[in-house]
Enzyme design. Structure first.
Site, short mmCIF file in Angstrom:
data_model
loop_
_atom_site.label_atom_id
_atom_site.label_comp_id
_atom_site.label_asym_id
_atom_site.label_seq_id
_atom_site.Cartn_x
_atom_site.Cartn_y
_atom_site.Cartn_z
NE ARG A 214 48.25 39.18 15.05
CZ ARG A 214 48.65 37.63 15.69
NH1 ARG A 214 49.39 37.60 16.11
NH2 ARG A 214 46.67 38.30 16.71
N GLY A 215 49.80 41.25 17.47
CA GLY A 215 48.87 41.18 18.54
C GLY A 215 50.21 42.27 19.97
CB ALA A 216 48.91 43.94 22.67
NE ARG B 280 46.42 47.68 14.63
CZ ARG B 280 46.49 46.29 15.27
NH1 ARG B 280 47.93 45.51 14.44
NH2 ARG B 280 45.18 45.37 15.37
CD GLN C 232 43.19 38.29 13.27
OE1 GLN C 232 42.29 37.80 12.62
NE2 GLN C 232 44.14 39.34 13.84
CG ASP D 18 44.92 43.78 21.66
OD1 ASP D 18 45.78 44.13 20.61
OD2 ASP D 18 44.46 42.57 21.19
CE LYS E 268 42.15 40.93 16.35
NZ LYS E 268 42.90 42.49 15.79
#
Length: 354
Positions: A51-53, A94, A203, A244, A255
């Site tokens: 995860r994480g753009a 996503r 997170q 993102d 987020k």
């Protein structure tokens, strides 16, 4: 207690497969997942193993190659048609993180523009994915260094608040928001990181705090509702978050909860920075109203671990992201420097290319 991990690289190509750090298992377990099929990569992105753009973009690039590798045809047109099917499945994992779409578009462009037999196209796609991976690490290091220059010059050592995780785990390595933190720590400009826990996936608690501990960076964990109080008490000198997707006017999706932090920062005259690579800026969107907001399974809200925390019959709303308006953002830090939101399009649009 986990042993210290010296360097964190969440997406790594090894021989004939991709190795992913399973971020759903941190901080209690450090587990590496092996991915050899694009379907498994799509599942890993959707379930937030990765995860994480920026990290999602790198993983998606490798996913396109894994899908290409499995296509059994020597006909170029058939290969490209089947590769589009692979790409579409990865796109659907996503919706908010624009780096996912950017990386897939770059891989498809490579396939279309490469001249030669299908096997040569496949090898070229692997090399392109590796290049996307390597470029992201260099990009994050540049973001970190530009970010330090943009931070307040006083006091000499800063206390920085961050929300969610935009560290090495969210990129190919080093990080965006935590890249700024790492560079500040290296340069002796950082006193302490304050990390919001970041409900509902935690997170900040599970990933950001873990990364800081790995490198000996002083970190204090707070609940999301404590950020404004900490600012009022003078504990926070700057806020640095990731993104993102960023619209052309500087509106930034990050987020859920980031918008609240930005409002609190504005009220307390605390500078608010967004750190993200150029690939995160979506110049096709004039403002943040066009950014798609992913809604996730309500189980993330009503359950912690195996424990339900509210009564049956309650309804839920679980958007994964919110959009911080450009007027609340002091600067957006990219690999090309730090820019006021109004400067993004005139300064950076022509530099962006797939």
């Amino acid at each position: 207690m986990l042993s210290t991990v010296a360097q964190v690289y969440p997406v790594v190509w090894q021989e004939d497969r991709v190795l992913l750090i399973d971020q759903t298992r941190l901080p209690n377990e450090y587990i590496v997942v092996e991915i050899s099929r694009y379907e498994d990569m799509a599942r890993a992105i959707k379930t937030m193993i990765v995860r994480g753009a920026p990290a999602i973009g790198v993983a998606a690039a490798y996913g396109v190659y894994l899908g290409a590798r499995a296509i059994q045809t020597s006909d170029r047109d058939q290969f490209l048609a089947q590769l589009e099917t692979v790409a579409q499945e990865l796109r659907e994992t996503r919706p908010t993180a624009v780096n996912l779409f950017w990386a897939i578009a770059r891989m498809l462009k490579t396939a279309r523009q490469t001249i030669g037999p299908v096997e040569y196209l496949k090898e070229t796609l692997l090399q392109t994915a590796k290049q996307i991976n390597a470029d992201d690490i260099q990009t994050c290091q540049a973001i970190g260094d530009h970010g330090v220059k943009a931070l307040p010059t006083s006091p000499e050592k800063l206390r920085i608040l961050t929300h969610c995780n935009a560290g090495a785990l969210a990129t190919a390595g080093y990080g965006t928001a935590l890249g700024v933190v790492r560079s500040a720590w290296r340069d002796g400009r950082l006193e302490r990181v304050y990390a919001d826990e970041t409900r509902p996936r935690l997170q900040g608690a599970k990933l950001t705090a873990w990364e800081c501990v790995q490198e000996g960076i002083p970190v204090t964990l707070i609940s999301d509702g404590m950020a404004a109080h900490c600012m009022k008490q003078g504990l926070i000198h700057a806020v640095v978050v990731g993104a993102d997707r960023i619209a052309a006017n500087g509106d930034a999706a990050n987020k859920i909860g980031t918008y609240s932090v930005a409002i609190a920062a504005k009220a307390h005259n605390v500078p608010f920075f967004v750190a993200a690579p150029l690939s995160t800026i979506d110049f096709s969107l004039s403002d943040g109203s066009g950014i798609p907001i992913e809604e996730r399974d309500p189980v993330e809200i009503y359950q912690v671990g195996d424990t339900r925390i509210c009564s049956p019959g309650v309804e839920f709303y679980n958007p994964a992201f919110d959009v911080t308006p450009a007027e609340l953002i002091t600067a957006i830090v990219t690999e090309f420097g730090a820019f006021a939101p109004s400067e993004l399009k005139p300064q950076l649009h022509e530099k962006q290319a797939v």
